[in-house]
Design a protein around this motif. Structure first.
Motif, PDB file in Angstrom:
ATOM      1  N   ARG A 127       0.817  -1.215   0.000  1.00  0.00           N
ATOM      2  CA  ARG A 127       0.000   0.000   0.000  1.00  0.00           C
ATOM      3  C   ARG A 127       0.853   1.268   0.000  1.00  0.00           C
ATOM      4  O   ARG A 127       0.507   2.256  -0.648  1.00  0.00           O
ATOM      5  CB  ARG A 127      -0.938  -0.001   1.209  1.00  0.00           C
ATOM      6  N   ILE A 164      -3.245  -5.217  -3.993  1.00  0.00           N
ATOM      7  CA  ILE A 164      -2.534  -4.380  -3.020  1.00  0.00           C
ATOM      8  C   ILE A 164      -2.481  -5.169  -1.720  1.00  0.00           C
ATOM      9  O   ILE A 164      -3.504  -5.422  -1.092  1.00  0.00           O
ATOM     10  CB  ILE A 164      -3.253  -3.037  -2.805  1.00  0.00           C
ATOM     11  N   GLU A 166      -1.349  -6.285   2.197  1.00  0.00           N
ATOM     12  CA  GLU A 166      -1.092  -5.759   3.536  1.00  0.00           C
ATOM     13  C   GLU A 166      -0.262  -6.811   4.259  1.00  0.00           C
ATOM     14  O   GLU A 166      -0.511  -8.016   4.121  1.00  0.00           O
ATOM     15  CB  GLU A 166      -2.403  -5.522   4.299  1.00  0.00           C
TER      16      GLU A 166
END
Length: 250
Positions: A127, A164, A166
Protein backbone atom coordinates in the motif's frame (compact mmCIF):
# COMPACT_ATOMS: atom_id res chain seq x y z
CA UNK A 1 35.94 39.42 0.19
CA UNK A 2 33.01 36.99 0.20
CA UNK A 3 33.07 34.50 -2.67
CA UNK A 4 29.44 33.55 -3.45
CA UNK A 5 30.33 30.52 -5.57
CA UNK A 6 32.65 29.03 -2.96
CA UNK A 7 30.15 29.70 -0.18
CA UNK A 8 27.35 28.09 -2.16
CA UNK A 9 29.43 25.01 -2.95
CA UNK A 10 30.50 24.67 0.69
CA UNK A 11 26.90 24.83 1.91
CA UNK A 12 25.82 22.38 -0.79
CA UNK A 13 28.51 19.89 0.25
CA UNK A 14 27.34 20.07 3.87
CA UNK A 15 23.71 19.52 2.87
CA UNK A 16 24.61 16.53 0.67
CA UNK A 17 26.72 15.00 3.45
CA UNK A 18 23.88 15.20 5.98
CA UNK A 19 21.35 13.97 3.42
CA UNK A 20 23.50 10.95 2.60
CA UNK A 21 24.02 10.21 6.28
CA UNK A 22 20.28 10.45 6.93
CA UNK A 23 19.42 8.13 4.06
CA UNK A 24 21.96 5.53 5.16
CA UNK A 25 20.68 5.63 8.73
CA UNK A 26 17.09 5.26 7.48
CA UNK A 27 18.07 2.24 5.37
CA UNK A 28 19.97 0.71 8.27
CA UNK A 29 16.97 1.17 10.56
CA UNK A 30 14.55 -0.30 8.02
CA UNK A 31 16.72 -3.37 7.50
CA UNK A 32 17.18 -3.84 11.24
CA UNK A 33 13.39 -3.68 11.70
CA UNK A 34 12.90 -6.20 8.90
CA UNK A 35 15.37 -8.54 10.60
CA UNK A 36 13.47 -8.26 13.88
CA UNK A 37 10.23 -9.20 12.09
CA UNK A 38 11.69 -12.02 9.99
CA UNK A 39 9.96 -15.38 10.24
CA UNK A 40 11.64 -17.82 12.63
CA UNK A 41 10.52 -20.71 10.40
CA UNK A 42 12.15 -19.40 7.21
CA UNK A 43 15.60 -19.90 5.71
CA UNK A 44 17.27 -18.02 2.88
CA UNK A 45 19.62 -19.61 0.36
CA UNK A 46 21.95 -17.54 -1.82
CA UNK A 47 25.07 -18.09 -3.90
CA UNK A 48 28.04 -18.85 -1.66
CA UNK A 49 30.08 -15.99 -3.17
CA UNK A 50 27.52 -13.17 -2.95
CA UNK A 51 23.87 -12.33 -3.44
CA UNK A 52 24.49 -10.72 -6.83
CA UNK A 53 25.67 -14.09 -8.17
CA UNK A 54 22.87 -16.18 -9.65
CA UNK A 55 22.25 -19.90 -9.72
CA UNK A 56 19.89 -22.21 -11.68
CA UNK A 57 16.20 -22.13 -10.82
CA UNK A 58 16.31 -25.92 -10.90
CA UNK A 59 17.80 -25.67 -7.40
CA UNK A 60 14.34 -24.83 -6.04
CA UNK A 61 12.82 -28.26 -6.66
CA UNK A 62 15.84 -29.95 -5.11
CA UNK A 63 15.49 -27.78 -1.99
CA UNK A 64 11.82 -28.74 -1.75
CA UNK A 65 12.88 -32.36 -1.41
CA UNK A 66 15.01 -31.78 1.70
CA UNK A 67 13.65 -33.28 4.92
CA UNK A 68 12.07 -30.61 7.09
CA UNK A 69 11.23 -28.27 4.20
CA UNK A 70 7.55 -27.37 3.88
CA UNK A 71 7.82 -25.15 0.79
CA UNK A 72 10.33 -23.00 -1.08
CA UNK A 73 9.93 -19.92 -3.26
CA UNK A 74 12.49 -18.51 -5.73
CA UNK A 75 13.30 -14.81 -5.92
CA UNK A 76 15.22 -12.53 -8.24
CA UNK A 77 15.71 -8.76 -8.02
CA UNK A 78 14.67 -6.79 -11.07
CA UNK A 79 16.40 -3.55 -10.13
CA UNK A 80 13.08 -1.83 -10.74
CA UNK A 81 12.80 1.72 -12.06
CA UNK A 82 9.51 3.55 -12.59
CA UNK A 83 9.51 6.55 -14.94
CA UNK A 84 13.04 7.71 -14.05
CA UNK A 85 16.10 6.68 -12.03
CA UNK A 86 14.92 8.59 -8.96
CA UNK A 87 12.03 6.15 -8.59
CA UNK A 88 13.84 2.98 -7.52
CA UNK A 89 11.50 0.13 -6.58
CA UNK A 90 12.17 -3.07 -4.66
CA UNK A 91 10.70 -5.32 -7.37
CA UNK A 92 11.13 -9.07 -7.07
CA UNK A 93 10.14 -11.94 -9.31
CA UNK A 94 8.82 -15.11 -7.67
CA UNK A 95 6.35 -17.98 -8.04
CA UNK A 96 3.13 -16.36 -6.86
CA UNK A 97 1.44 -19.37 -5.26
CA UNK A 98 4.60 -20.54 -3.50
CA UNK A 99 5.34 -16.98 -2.34
CA UNK A 100 1.96 -16.77 -0.58
CA UNK A 101 2.56 -20.16 1.07
CA UNK A 102 6.01 -19.19 2.35
CA UNK A 103 4.80 -15.73 3.44
CA UNK A 104 1.25 -16.23 4.80
CA UNK A 105 1.43 -12.81 6.50
CA UNK A 106 1.02 -11.13 3.10
CA UNK A 107 -2.74 -10.65 2.86
CA UNK A 108 -4.77 -9.96 -0.28
CA UNK A 109 -8.54 -9.76 -0.79
CA UNK A 110 -9.70 -13.11 -2.27
CA UNK A 111 -10.53 -11.65 -5.69
CA UNK A 112 -7.16 -9.88 -5.93
CA UNK A 113 -5.32 -13.02 -4.88
CA UNK A 114 -7.11 -15.06 -7.54
CA UNK A 115 -6.41 -12.40 -10.17
CA UNK A 116 -2.67 -12.33 -9.43
CA UNK A 117 -2.41 -16.11 -9.49
CA UNK A 118 -4.21 -16.38 -12.82
CA UNK A 119 -2.47 -13.59 -14.78
CA UNK A 120 1.27 -14.06 -15.24
CA UNK A 121 1.59 -10.49 -16.55
CA UNK A 122 0.27 -9.03 -13.30
CA UNK A 123 1.89 -7.91 -10.05
CA UNK A 124 1.04 -7.04 -6.46
CA UNK A 125 2.38 -4.06 -4.52
CA UNK A 126 2.37 -2.78 -0.96
CA UNK A 127 0.00 0.00 0.00
CA UNK A 128 2.84 2.44 0.71
CA UNK A 129 4.20 2.00 -2.80
CA UNK A 130 0.75 2.25 -4.41
CA UNK A 131 -0.02 5.48 -2.56
CA UNK A 132 3.40 6.91 -3.45
CA UNK A 133 2.67 6.72 -7.18
CA UNK A 134 -1.13 6.92 -7.15
CA UNK A 135 -1.63 3.52 -8.75
CA UNK A 136 -5.04 1.83 -8.85
CA UNK A 137 -6.08 -1.77 -9.28
CA UNK A 138 -6.05 -2.55 -13.00
CA UNK A 139 -3.39 0.05 -13.90
CA UNK A 140 -0.65 -1.11 -16.26
CA UNK A 141 2.75 -0.06 -14.95
CA UNK A 142 5.86 0.04 -17.17
CA UNK A 143 8.69 -1.24 -15.00
CA UNK A 144 12.26 -0.88 -16.21
CA UNK A 145 15.16 -3.00 -15.05
CA UNK A 146 18.53 -1.49 -14.21
CA UNK A 147 20.43 -4.63 -15.23
CA UNK A 148 18.20 -7.24 -16.94
CA UNK A 149 17.73 -7.06 -20.71
CA UNK A 150 15.29 -8.83 -22.99
CA UNK A 151 16.59 -10.97 -25.82
CA UNK A 152 15.51 -8.19 -28.21
CA UNK A 153 17.46 -5.57 -26.22
CA UNK A 154 14.50 -4.02 -24.38
CA UNK A 155 14.60 -3.32 -20.65
CA UNK A 156 10.95 -2.57 -19.77
CA UNK A 157 8.10 -4.87 -18.80
CA UNK A 158 4.45 -3.78 -18.59
CA UNK A 159 2.75 -5.23 -15.51
CA UNK A 160 -0.87 -4.89 -14.47
CA UNK A 161 -1.57 -4.16 -10.81
CA UNK A 162 -3.73 -7.07 -9.67
CA UNK A 163 -3.56 -6.60 -5.92
CA UNK A 164 -2.53 -4.38 -3.02
CA UNK A 165 -1.17 -6.45 -0.18
CA UNK A 166 -1.09 -5.76 3.54
CA UNK A 167 1.54 -7.34 5.77
CA UNK A 168 2.64 -7.26 9.39
CA UNK A 169 6.38 -7.58 8.68
CA UNK A 170 6.96 -3.96 7.69
CA UNK A 171 7.37 -4.60 3.96
CA UNK A 172 4.66 -2.35 2.56
CA UNK A 173 6.73 -0.65 -0.13
CA UNK A 174 7.72 -3.57 -2.36
CA UNK A 175 6.41 -5.07 -5.58
CA UNK A 176 6.17 -8.75 -6.53
CA UNK A 177 5.67 -10.13 -10.03
CA UNK A 178 5.66 -13.49 -11.80
CA UNK A 179 9.21 -14.70 -12.36
CA UNK A 180 8.19 -16.63 -15.50
CA UNK A 181 6.81 -13.48 -17.15
CA UNK A 182 10.21 -11.76 -17.12
CA UNK A 183 12.30 -14.91 -17.46
CA UNK A 184 10.76 -16.01 -20.77
CA UNK A 185 11.87 -12.82 -22.51
CA UNK A 186 15.46 -12.76 -21.24
CA UNK A 187 18.53 -13.63 -23.27
CA UNK A 188 20.13 -17.07 -22.88
CA UNK A 189 22.79 -15.94 -20.41
CA UNK A 190 20.30 -14.66 -17.83
CA UNK A 191 17.37 -17.03 -18.41
CA UNK A 192 16.37 -19.69 -15.83
CA UNK A 193 18.54 -18.22 -13.07
CA UNK A 194 17.59 -16.73 -9.71
CA UNK A 195 19.27 -14.83 -6.88
CA UNK A 196 17.94 -16.52 -3.75
CA UNK A 197 15.45 -19.01 -2.35
CA UNK A 198 13.33 -18.53 0.77
CA UNK A 199 12.33 -21.78 2.44
CA UNK A 200 9.61 -22.43 5.00
CA UNK A 201 10.58 -25.20 7.42
CA UNK A 202 8.48 -27.35 9.71
CA UNK A 203 10.56 -26.93 12.86
CA UNK A 204 12.57 -23.75 13.57
CA UNK A 205 14.72 -25.72 16.02
CA UNK A 206 16.08 -27.70 13.04
CA UNK A 207 17.13 -24.60 11.07
CA UNK A 208 20.84 -25.37 11.34
CA UNK A 209 20.40 -28.99 10.24
CA UNK A 210 18.14 -28.12 7.31
CA UNK A 211 20.52 -25.33 6.24
CA UNK A 212 23.43 -27.77 6.18
CA UNK A 213 21.39 -30.32 4.22
CA UNK A 214 20.43 -27.72 1.61
CA UNK A 215 24.00 -26.56 1.09
CA UNK A 216 25.22 -30.16 0.90
CA UNK A 217 23.05 -30.62 -2.20
CA UNK A 218 25.19 -28.16 -4.14
CA UNK A 219 28.62 -28.75 -2.62
CA UNK A 220 31.39 -28.86 -5.23
CA UNK A 221 29.01 -27.61 -7.93
CA UNK A 222 29.72 -24.56 -10.14
CA UNK A 223 27.26 -22.62 -7.98
CA UNK A 224 27.62 -23.57 -4.32
CA UNK A 225 25.17 -22.07 -1.86
CA UNK A 226 25.05 -20.53 1.60
CA UNK A 227 21.89 -21.00 3.68
CA UNK A 228 20.96 -19.24 6.91
CA UNK A 229 17.90 -18.11 8.80
CA UNK A 230 15.97 -15.29 7.19
CA UNK A 231 16.84 -13.07 10.14
CA UNK A 232 20.58 -13.65 9.67
CA UNK A 233 20.20 -13.11 5.92
CA UNK A 234 18.57 -9.69 6.39
CA UNK A 235 20.81 -8.70 9.30
CA UNK A 236 23.96 -9.25 7.22
CA UNK A 237 22.79 -6.55 4.81
CA UNK A 238 21.74 -4.27 7.65
CA UNK A 239 25.26 -4.63 9.06
CA UNK A 240 26.75 -3.80 5.67
CA UNK A 241 24.70 -0.60 5.45
CA UNK A 242 25.69 0.16 9.05
CA UNK A 243 29.39 -0.13 8.17
CA UNK A 244 28.92 2.33 5.33
CA UNK A 245 27.06 4.67 7.67
CA UNK A 246 29.94 4.52 10.16
CA UNK A 247 32.42 5.48 7.44
CA UNK A 248 30.22 8.40 6.40
CA UNK A 249 29.88 9.51 10.04
CA UNK A 250 33.66 9.52 10.49
Amino acid sequence: RPKPVRTTLTLASIVVAFLLFGLLKTMEGALSLAADLAGIDRLATMHKVSMIQTFPISYVNRVRGVDGVVEAAPFTWLGGIYQNERNQIAAQGTEAEKFLEVYPEYKLPPEQRADWLSDRGSMIAGRTLVERFGWKIGDTVPLRSSFFRKADGGDTWDMRLAGIYETTNGDNGSLYFHYDYVNESLGQGARDRIMFIVTKIANPDEAQTVSADVDALFANSPAETKTATERAFIQSYANMIGDIGTIVTV
